[in-house]
Design a protein around this motif. Structure first.
Motif, PDB file in Angstrom:
ATOM      1  N   ALA A  86     -58.498   3.891 -31.346  1.00 25.04           N
ATOM      2  CA  ALA A  86     -59.568   3.429 -30.462  1.00 25.04           C
ATOM      3  C   ALA A  86     -58.933   3.089 -29.121  1.00 25.04           C
ATOM      4  O   ALA A  86     -57.747   2.771 -29.060  1.00 25.04           O
ATOM      5  CB  ALA A  86     -60.265   2.196 -31.038  1.00 25.04           C
ATOM      6  N   THR A 133     -57.219  -4.753 -34.404  1.00 19.82           N
ATOM      7  CA  THR A 133     -58.341  -3.856 -34.688  1.00 19.82           C
ATOM      8  C   THR A 133     -59.195  -4.453 -35.800  1.00 19.82           C
ATOM      9  O   THR A 133     -58.686  -5.069 -36.732  1.00 19.82           O
ATOM     10  CB  THR A 133     -57.868  -2.458 -35.113  1.00 19.82           C
ATOM     11  OG1 THR A 133     -57.026  -2.558 -36.277  1.00 19.82           O
ATOM     12  CG2 THR A 133     -57.091  -1.783 -33.993  1.00 19.82           C
ATOM     13  N   ALA A 175     -62.384  -0.619 -34.372  1.00 20.19           N
ATOM     14  CA  ALA A 175     -61.727   0.660 -34.655  1.00 20.19           C
ATOM     15  C   ALA A 175     -61.901   0.996 -36.135  1.00 20.19           C
ATOM     16  O   ALA A 175     -61.039   0.671 -36.955  1.00 20.19           O
ATOM     17  CB  ALA A 175     -60.252   0.601 -34.281  1.00 20.19           C
ATOM     18  N   VAL A 182     -57.439   1.108 -26.572  1.00 21.93           N
ATOM     19  CA  VAL A 182     -56.946  -0.263 -26.506  1.00 21.93           C
ATOM     20  C   VAL A 182     -55.564  -0.232 -25.862  1.00 21.93           C
ATOM     21  O   VAL A 182     -54.870   0.785 -25.927  1.00 21.93           O
ATOM     22  CB  VAL A 182     -56.877  -0.905 -27.913  1.00 21.93           C
ATOM     23  CG1 VAL A 182     -55.822  -0.235 -28.776  1.00 21.93           C
ATOM     24  CG2 VAL A 182     -56.649  -2.408 -27.832  1.00 21.93           C
ATOM     25  N   SER A 225     -58.957   2.734 -37.735  1.00 17.59           N
ATOM     26  CA  SER A 225     -57.639   2.167 -37.431  1.00 17.59           C
ATOM     27  C   SER A 225     -56.662   2.367 -38.583  1.00 17.59           C
ATOM     28  O   SER A 225     -57.006   2.236 -39.755  1.00 17.59           O
ATOM     29  CB  SER A 225     -57.769   0.670 -37.147  1.00 17.59           C
ATOM     30  OG  SER A 225     -56.488   0.056 -37.066  1.00 17.59           O
ATOM     31  N   VAL A 228     -60.268  -4.905 -30.592  1.00 15.43           N
ATOM     32  CA  VAL A 228     -61.135  -3.743 -30.439  1.00 15.43           C
ATOM     33  C   VAL A 228     -61.705  -3.335 -31.785  1.00 15.43           C
ATOM     34  O   VAL A 228     -61.054  -3.525 -32.828  1.00 15.43           O
ATOM     35  CB  VAL A 228     -60.343  -2.561 -29.812  1.00 15.43           C
ATOM     36  CG1 VAL A 228     -59.242  -2.083 -30.749  1.00 15.43           C
ATOM     37  CG2 VAL A 228     -61.249  -1.409 -29.434  1.00 15.43           C
ATOM     38  N   ALA A 239     -65.310  -7.257 -34.795  1.00 17.01           N
ATOM     39  CA  ALA A 239     -64.450  -7.420 -33.628  1.00 17.01           C
ATOM     40  C   ALA A 239     -64.902  -8.615 -32.792  1.00 17.01           C
ATOM     41  O   ALA A 239     -64.078  -9.388 -32.284  1.00 17.01           O
ATOM     42  CB  ALA A 239     -64.447  -6.150 -32.795  1.00 17.01           C
ATOM     43  N   ALA A 264     -54.042   2.824 -33.610  1.00 10.37           N
ATOM     44  CA  ALA A 264     -55.256   2.013 -33.537  1.00 10.37           C
ATOM     45  C   ALA A 264     -56.511   2.877 -33.579  1.00 10.37           C
ATOM     46  O   ALA A 264     -57.581   2.418 -33.992  1.00 10.37           O
ATOM     47  CB  ALA A 264     -55.252   1.168 -32.266  1.00 10.37           C
TER      48      ALA A 264
END
Length: 240
Positions: free
Chosen positions: A20, A58, A35, A22, A38, A33, A65, A18
């Motif tokens: 990010a 993502t 990202a 999460v 991603s 989220v 988001a 991902a």
């Protein structure tokens, strides 16, 4: 299910992909989220992974988001595995998937009986593997991903030619992403199971987590025969 060691390891992989901060929540939860980097889908797409009853989503930007979070509010994680649900809730163009995500432990692995077939080892990128991909056609070759393996290839030969081959690409979080391909006209004979079994055996010997991602029912049946358990789903959607 959330405490199942396979689920824990698989979730660790997809959290890393991902790119990010999460986490998978409780069963039914959907975590969205932003990202930009991603790897849950192509760049700029919305990526969805459902594992152990919870989902991580993502989106490419904070604005996207927020839109996704609002649109999916009230939905349970399992509903996101259905592309029709996403397209009804969000302005979406193309959708890739859904693909089943299956995993196996060393204890659950059921090696295939070769039944008199011999399996030979070839280096990744071997010309005979390229020939197998050409015979299968671009769509099946892309689905299998045999050209991306970083492990040796494990091949079954019939009548002097490679009829099926398998290997894996080393993914983050000590994961082995399996690739299996059988030549047209040779399918339905258990060759994929024999070749795939050797690739799984090799991955487990390296203490890697074998991952089998498949959209085609026949591929899923091969995985299940080797002891893999379906734990979730992956799909990605291009914002319209």
């Amino acid at each position: 299910m959330a405490n199942d060691p396979l689920v824990v390891r698989a979730r660790g992989l997809w959290r890393e992909l991902a790119s990010a901060p999460v986490a998978f929540g409780a069963e039914g939860d959907v975590s969205v989220v932003a990202a930009p980097a991603s790897r849950l889908g192509p760049p700029g797409w919305v990526g969805v992974v459902v594992l152990g009853g919870a989902a991580v989503v993502t989106a490419p930007t904070e604005e996207a988001a927020a839109r996704v979070r609002e649109a999916l509010a009230g939905l349970a994680a399992g509903e996101l595995a259905d592309p029709a649900v996403l397209t009804s809730m969000l302005p979406i163009g193309r959708v890739l998937g859904p693909a089943a995500l299956a995993y196996v432990s060393e204890a659950a692995f059921r090696p295939a009986d070769p039944g008199g077939l011999s399996v030979e080892q070839l280096p990744a990128g071997h010309p005979e593997l390229t020939a197998l991909e050409r015979s299968a056609g671009a769509a099946d070759a892309d689905e299998a991903g045999l050209d991306e393996i970083t492990s040796p290839a494990f091949a079954v030969r019939l009548d002097g030619r490679i009829a099926a081959a398998a290997g894996y690409r080393r993914w983050p979080a000590r994961t082995a992403h399996l690739a299996v391909l059988t030549a047209p006209g040779r399918r339905g004979r258990g060759l994929a199971r024999v070749a795939g079994s050797e690739a799984v055996r090799h991955a487990l010997a390296q203490d890697l987590l074998p991952q089998w991602r498949a959209r085609v029912p026949a591929s899923r049946r091969v995985a299940n025969a080797l002891g893999f358990t379906d734990l979730g789903t992956q799909l990605s959607a291009e914002p319209a």
